[in-house]
Design an enzyme around this catalytic site. Structure first.
Site, PDB file in Angstrom:
ATOM      1  N   LEU A 110       0.882  -1.210  -0.164  1.00  0.00           N
ATOM      2  CA  LEU A 110      -0.068  -0.211   0.107  1.00  0.00           C
ATOM      3  C   LEU A 110       0.896   1.314  -0.001  1.00  0.00           C
ATOM      4  O   LEU A 110       0.520   2.147  -0.528  1.00  0.00           O
ATOM      5  CB  LEU A 110      -0.966   0.026   1.268  1.00  0.00           C
ATOM      6  CG  LEU A 110      -2.077  -1.098   1.163  1.00  0.00           C
ATOM      7  CD1 LEU A 110      -2.723  -0.838   2.761  1.00  0.00           C
ATOM      8  CD2 LEU A 110      -2.808  -0.863   0.028  1.00  0.00           C
ATOM      9  N   GLY A 111       2.201   1.115   0.545  1.00  0.00           N
ATOM     10  CA  GLY A 111       2.819   2.501   0.640  1.00  0.00           C
ATOM     11  C   GLY A 111       4.127   2.281   1.678  1.00  0.00           C
ATOM     12  O   GLY A 111       4.220   1.000   2.147  1.00  0.00           O
ATOM     13  N   GLY A 119       6.891   3.854   4.080  1.00  0.00           N
ATOM     14  CA  GLY A 119       7.433   5.087   5.163  1.00  0.00           C
ATOM     15  C   GLY A 119       8.666   4.860   5.541  1.00  0.00           C
ATOM     16  O   GLY A 119       9.565   4.105   5.332  1.00  0.00           O
ATOM     17  N   GLY A 120       9.172   5.860   6.510  1.00  0.00           N
ATOM     18  CA  GLY A 120      10.567   5.926   7.066  1.00  0.00           C
ATOM     19  C   GLY A 120      10.698   4.762   7.879  1.00  0.00           C
ATOM     20  O   GLY A 120      11.893   4.166   7.817  1.00  0.00           O
ATOM     21  N   VAL A 154       3.944  -0.739   4.314  1.00  0.00           N
ATOM     22  CA  VAL A 154       2.568  -0.961   4.614  1.00  0.00           C
ATOM     23  C   VAL A 154       1.818  -1.789   3.410  1.00  0.00           C
ATOM     24  O   VAL A 154       2.045  -1.765   2.348  1.00  0.00           O
ATOM     25  CB  VAL A 154       1.607   0.321   4.818  1.00  0.00           C
ATOM     26  CG1 VAL A 154       0.385  -0.116   5.189  1.00  0.00           C
ATOM     27  CG2 VAL A 154       2.235   1.166   5.823  1.00  0.00           C
ATOM     28  N   LYS A 182       1.708  -3.213   8.737  1.00  0.00           N
ATOM     29  CA  LYS A 182       3.044  -2.374   8.644  1.00  0.00           C
ATOM     30  C   LYS A 182       4.133  -3.194   9.121  1.00  0.00           C
ATOM     31  O   LYS A 182       4.195  -3.784  10.289  1.00  0.00           O
ATOM     32  CB  LYS A 182       2.876  -1.279   9.577  1.00  0.00           C
ATOM     33  CG  LYS A 182       3.763   0.008   9.232  1.00  0.00           C
ATOM     34  CD  LYS A 182       3.175   1.045   9.954  1.00  0.00           C
ATOM     35  CE  LYS A 182       4.389   2.098  10.515  1.00  0.00           C
ATOM     36  NZ  LYS A 182       4.148   3.004  11.540  1.00  0.00           N
ATOM     37  N   ASP A 220       3.219  13.416  13.504  1.00  0.00           N
ATOM     38  CA  ASP A 220       3.166  13.597  12.043  1.00  0.00           C
ATOM     39  C   ASP A 220       1.762  13.818  11.315  1.00  0.00           C
ATOM     40  O   ASP A 220       1.174  13.033  10.532  1.00  0.00           O
ATOM     41  CB  ASP A 220       3.775  12.245  11.467  1.00  0.00           C
ATOM     42  CG  ASP A 220       4.229  12.133   9.796  1.00  0.00           C
ATOM     43  OD1 ASP A 220       4.209  13.704   9.288  1.00  0.00           O
ATOM     44  OD2 ASP A 220       4.320  11.099   9.285  1.00  0.00           O
TER      45      ASP A 220
END
Lengths: 920, 211
Positions: A97-98, A100-101, A105, A122, A215
């Site tokens: 899905l994506g 990140g740092g 995910v 995640k 965030d």
């Protein structure tokens, strides 16, 4: 196993054992006799005996020795570093899905098909699962489990994959980022505010669970098809535990993923992050929802420029930039709706100073509700001295003596800084400053007159009363003179700061800063002066991160103006060096302190106070780093300058004598150190009286007295110091931790172990809250904890504490620092007590080498290390090697400390032990 | 043995102290007779050991090669609140941890075996490059066991456990936990001579199964 089988097994065991004792060639015959009627038992025992004779060497080691290839280090890019795992726990992964740092995910599904649910999973990034990150991941899991709110995506599950990768399973939210949702539906202002208030409520709920999101941005707020906003991704959330104080940004190097567009000034500076940072991010989002633009246009800027923009400028009012067009309503009308309340609400949420923002997300939400209901809102522009007056009323009674001291310092300050400006030869500015200084002096003389008891009809003037009066007079008399006004506030603030009235001082200095920024511009040299004053004050208050940030801003202004070599810059650089020293960043601090000194030597006459100050600061730093020989001449030079300039009784002489005394102590010259300290304290008591300086001096005296075995006097000194520090600096100040640690040493020495433990626990928790766990001051506390555990007869625990101390001290000071040797001696003693003499020997040999190199062969500490090393060899029965060490150590210690000193007695005991052991 | 394990101690950081509280409580509860506490304790310790083992394997420097005893003690330091645990607790914990080390290692061995079967080139790159200087521990070297050997040992140990639980336990502590006889004495609360006698017999029994 049946009872019969068990009985037979026991018999087999017994027979095996006995048969093994027989000579190999007689075993068969022996077995025939022993179990003639049980051929099965006989066969079993015989086969075991045969197997016993076989060789299978790997079985005698452990599993790693047996199959080293199994445990060989993995190479990067080995097949384990695959892209998407097929499954994680009970979940099958569908697609990414994506990223990140912290990780990736994935869309996941329950693999057992018990219920058909889509989830977001995640997974922590491979290669990033350091201990720290894994610990953070665990924490996140625990925190999230406590949050349940309709506008926050739920944590459903979490754990570790089979190969140790941590994962979180979250509710999968399908929706559209809140900004796009508002635009696509062309929502009117009231609807936007409604959605936004739901987000505020969610954030407030999380804050109530002690979680700061850190965030918040539109991409993390999805509005579902039902129009419900949901807050996602607590990826950088940190536990805001009341017991641990405000959460601190752990990493400023970019490991914590931040979107600069939504980050607050304190976040960008790497300062303390609190719920106020989330309020700021909400402010950005509000601004964006109302105007279609972000408050600061950062897209074209690099990180540092962006940081300056956010930290040093206010965004334009929302109503002046709104680019949103409501269907059917022209832009003009939209903007008019923002003018006033909404402008102010957004500005308050976006205030650069965290404490001037809304106190909570709920307050922000409430103000919006009041606006929607047509009620007056609480957001107002800042008013001058309004807050100072409020603060002042909290402290009713302060002796007039303090006021007089404050004001005399103010007068002195005006005079010195005026001279400094002249010396700088910036003629234009000097002339302006001269005018300003004169006006400031006149003004303060007026205030001072009012403190004359006769003029006030015998009534004592307290600090709050003084401030109230000054505030009124400033309003009346200095209207339209921002330069003078700011200068008055600054001088008052600095003087109050020196008298430990810290919160009043801060308010005044911040007011001065605000005036200068507005009247003279954010890049004006006066603005830099204000930032320097604030930085100095924050350093005194122990708020080192904020102090550093203010000073760096000041330095940036000087540099931008080409004034990096100016006296003002030297002041900033010197102060920054002090802050870095207190933060433990010695390597960064030393070049700054040298820079400050060389600028001052170039700019001021020989023997001037400014140079003496810089000498003192550099010497302090070198002492901290262990360069004792380099520090001493600097102190002596500074001392001569102060004495020539001010005479013997001046506080500066006292302070320098105190620093010198500390150095002498570190050099092992105890007699001189005590003398120097006593002179210093006499000066401090006479000239300054109760102050944090006096407290720090008493603390040092306590250290010296303890070394001289004068325990009761030492204890009194520490207790007096501690009382002063609690009163003047507050109970969270790092100085309290230092004094408590020292007091713990005394309590331990006089046998009050539980008292000592209480002091240490307090000290360690203050340090954890104030500076994070890595601060070198923690070394001292851990070191003492190690000693305490030894006293409590818990050598294993002592080893743990010392090891922790060792790691920290090596990080902070390198492997060769004398303090490393002290910790190593402690570690060696603990290991010796824990029965690990060879390990102890390693530690003590290293300690001895460090001490000989750093302190010279004649130092007491070398003798002590020798004696302990000897004890260690005794424990290994290496008597011949042990004896010379024990004898030399004992003789040397006795010669320098006298036969009655406790450490000499202990060295004697160690020598005696050798003789007893060898005699056996 | 103790000496080397201290060398490998990682230090207890504050970040895991909350967890340390949990494990300490569970350990105490288990010792006090609450059997369910062990069920809750095991996954915590298992996770930790697994993580430590992975981390140890990832360490690049040669002097950080993995030692079971170091891992077991490290897990102890990380998971148990040091201030509130007595020495008996430590022995119990280490006993539990050694058992879990066995499970961690065997899972790893199974994966390793699977990876090897999946791609034949892997083994060469692992041994030939990672351990220079001619000391590459090839599975064919006389003194070393192969992955299959330990898997076989593991199964044999399951059988031994049915026959003689204490002997199996000693093997587990020694081979998978890396504990010295002195530590085994402490953990099982038996005499040194018993440890040595039982080990001798267990070793013979296992050799017979394996050879």
């Amino acid at each position: 196993m049946s009872p019969a089988e068990r009985a037979s097994w026991q018999r087999i065991k017994a027979l095996f054992e006995s048969a093994r004792m027989q000579p190999a060639d007689q075993r068969a015959a022996w077995l025939d006799r022993a179990c003639g009627d049980q051929p099965a038992v006989r066969a079993e025992v015989l086969s075991l005996l045969e197997a016993d004779a076989q060789s299978l060497p790997w079985l005698d080691g452990d599993v790693v020795e047996a199959v080293p290839a199994l445990f060989a280090p993995e190479r990067p890019g080995s097949p384990h570093a695959v892209a998407m795992p097929e499954r994680v726990g009970p979940y099958a992964l569908v697609r990414e899905l994506g990223r990140g740092g912290m990780g990736t995910v994935y869309l996941g599904k329950r693999a057992d098909e018990q219920f058909d649910q889509e989830v977001a999973i995640k997974l922590i990034k491979r290669g990033m699962d350091s201990d720290e990150l894994v610990a953070r991941f665990r924490r996140e899991r625990q925190i999230l489990a406590t949050i349940a709110h309709p506008n926050i995506s739920r944590l459903l599950d979490g754990g570790m994959t089979r190969d140790g990768q941590p994962y979180l399973v979250m509710e999968r939210i399908e929706g559209e980022p809140i900004d796009r949702f508002c635009e696509r539906h062309q929502l009117p202002i009231a609807r936007r505010l409604g959605l936004f208030r739901s987000v505020c409520d969610a954030v407030h709920h999380a804050h109530g669970c002690l979680v700061v999101h850190r965030d918040i941005k539109p991409g993390n707020v999805l509005v579902t098809a039902e129009g419900v906003p949901k807050l996602l991704d607590f990826g950088v959330a940190k536990l805001l535990d009341a017991a641990h104080g405000p959460a601190r940004s752990m990493v400023t190097t970019g490991a914590v993923p931040l979107t600069a567009d939504y980050a607050s000034p304190e976040q960008l500076r790497g300062d303390v992050i609190t719920t106020a940072s989330d309020v700021y991010a909400l402010g950005v989002m509000l601004y964006e929802l109302l105007t279609g633009r972000r408050p600061h246009q950062l897209a074209s800027l690099d990180r540092r420029a962006a940081e300056r923009r956010v930290c040093e400028t206010d965004p334009p009012l929302a109503s002046t930039v709104a680019a949103v067009v409501d269907s059917g309503r022209p832009q003009r009308r939209w903007r008019r709706q923002l003018t006033g309340d909404l402008d102010r609400i957004a500005a308050k949420a976006l205030h650069r100073e965290p404490r001037r923002r809304y106190g909570s997300a709920a307050q922000l939400s409430d103000d919006l509700r009041r606006h929607l209901a047509g009620l007056p809102v609480i957001a107002r522009p800042d008013t001058l001295l309004y807050q100072a007056g409020k603060l002042a009323r909290r402290h009713r009674v302060v002796a007039s003596a303090a006021v007089l001291v404050a004001l005399s310092l103010v007068m002195g300050l005006v005079a010195t800084s005026w001279q400094a400006r002249i010396a700088r030869a910036e003629r234009e500015r000097a002339r302006e400053e001269a005018t300003t200084a004169t006006e400031v002096a006149d003004f303060l003389a007026g205030v001072l007159q009012e403190t004359d008891p006769f003029a006030r009809q015998g009534e004592e003037m307290s600090v709050p009363a003084l401030l109230d009066r000054a505030a009124v007079r400033i309003e009346d008399e200095l209207r339209g003179q921002p330069r003078v006004r700011a200068r008055v506030l600054e001088t008052l603030g600095v003087a109050l700061g020196r008298n430990d009235v810290l919160d009043h001082a801060r308010t005044l200095l911040e007011e001065a800063l605000a005036i200068r920024q507005e009247a003279l511009g954010p890049q004006a040299p006066e603005t830099a002066d204000s930032l320097r004053a604030i930085g100095g004050l924050l350093r005194r208050a122990g708020d080192l991160a904020e102090a550093e940030a203010a000073l760096r801003r000041a330095l940036a202004i000087h540099q931008a103006r080409g004034g990096a070599e100016s006296v003002a810059a030297a002041e900033v650089v010197g102060e920054l060096a002090s802050v870095l020293r207190e933060r433990g960043a010695f390597d960064q601090a030393v070049p700054l302190a040298r820079q400050s000194l060389s600028i001052r030597r170039a700019r001021f006459a020989d023997g001037s106070v400014e140079v003496a100050e810089a000498l003192n600061d550099l010497a302090l730093l070198l002492t901290e780093r262990g360069d004792l020989a380099g520090a001493e001449p600097l102190y002596r030079e500074a001392l001569a300058m102060y004495r020539a300039r001010h005479g013997e009784g001046h506080p500066s002489v006292g302070i320098t004598l105190q620093n010198l005394s500390d150095l002498l102590l570190k050099q092992g010259r105890l007699g001189l150190a005590i003398e120097s300290m006593q002179q210093s304290l006499a000066i401090t008591r006479a000239s300054v009286g109760d102050s944090s300086h006096l407290a720090s001096g008493l603390n040092t005296l306590g250290v010296l007295l303890r070394r001289a075995d004068r325990f009761e006097e030492a204890r009194e000194a520490y207790e007096e110091a501690l009382a002063l520090q609690h009163r003047l600096l507050g109970s969270e100040h790092p100085a309290v931790a230092t004094t408590s640690t020292n007091l713990a040493v005394i309590l331990m020495t006089v046998g009050d172990l539980s008292g000592a433990e209480a002091q240490l626990t307090g000290a360690l928790s203050i340090l954890a809250r104030q500076n994070g766990n890595e601060h070198p001051a923690r070394v001292q506390s851990l070191h003492v904890l190690g000693q305490l555990r030894l006293h409590q007869d818990q050598p294993d625990e002592a080893v743990v504490a010392y090891r922790q101390a060792l790691m920290l001290v090596e990080q902070a000071r390198g492997r060769e620092h004398p303090q490393v040797a002290s910790v190593l001696v402690g570690l060696g003693r603990a290991q010796l007590a824990a029965g690990e003499a060879p390990a102890a020997e390693d530690a003590l040999r290293r300690a001895l080498a460090i001490r000989q190199a750093a302190l010279g062969p004649e130092h007491d500490a070398v003798a002590s290390a020798k004696s302990w090393l000897g004890a260690c060899l005794t424990a290994q029965q290496r008597y011949a090697d042990a004896e010379p060490l024990l004898v030399a150590g004992y003789q040397h210690l006795r010669a320098s400390r006298g036969a009655e000193h406790s450490s000499v007695q202990m060295a004697w005991d160690r020598l005696q032990l050798l003789y007893r052991e060898r005699g056996r | 043995m103790l000496r080397s394990c201290y060398r490998n101690f990682l230090l207890l950081s504050d970040s895991c102290s909350a967890m340390a509280d949990d494990t300490t409580k569970l350990l105490s509860a288990w010792r006090a007779g609450d059997a369910s506490a062990l069920d809750r304790l095991l996954p915590l310790v298992y996770d930790e050991l697994h993580r430590l083992a992975r981390a140890a394997m990832r360490r690049e420097r040669r002097d950080h090669t993995l030692q079971p005893t170091a891992l077991v003690h490290e897990a102890y330091v990380r998971l148990i609140a040091q201030t509130r645990v007595d020495w008996k607790n430590r022995a119990h914990f280490i006993g539990v941890a050694a058992h879990l080390m066995r499970r961690v290692t065997m899972n790893h061995a199974r994966e390793h075996g699977a990876a090897k079967r999946g791609g034949g080139a892997l083994k060469v790159s692992l041994t030939a490059h990672d351990l220079p200087g001619g000391s590459a521990p090839a599975a064919s070297a006389a003194d070393d066991a192969g992955v299959e050997d330990v898997l076989a040992l593991n199964q044999a140990l399951d059988r031994l456990e049915r026959q003689d639980p204490r002997q199996a336990r000693i093997v587990e502590l020694k081979f998978f936990g890396g504990l010295a006889s002195r530590e085994i004495e402490e953990v099982l609360d038996i005499s040194r001579s018993t440890v040595d006698r039982e080990w001798r017999m267990a070793r013979a029994w296992l050799k017979r199964e394996l050879l």
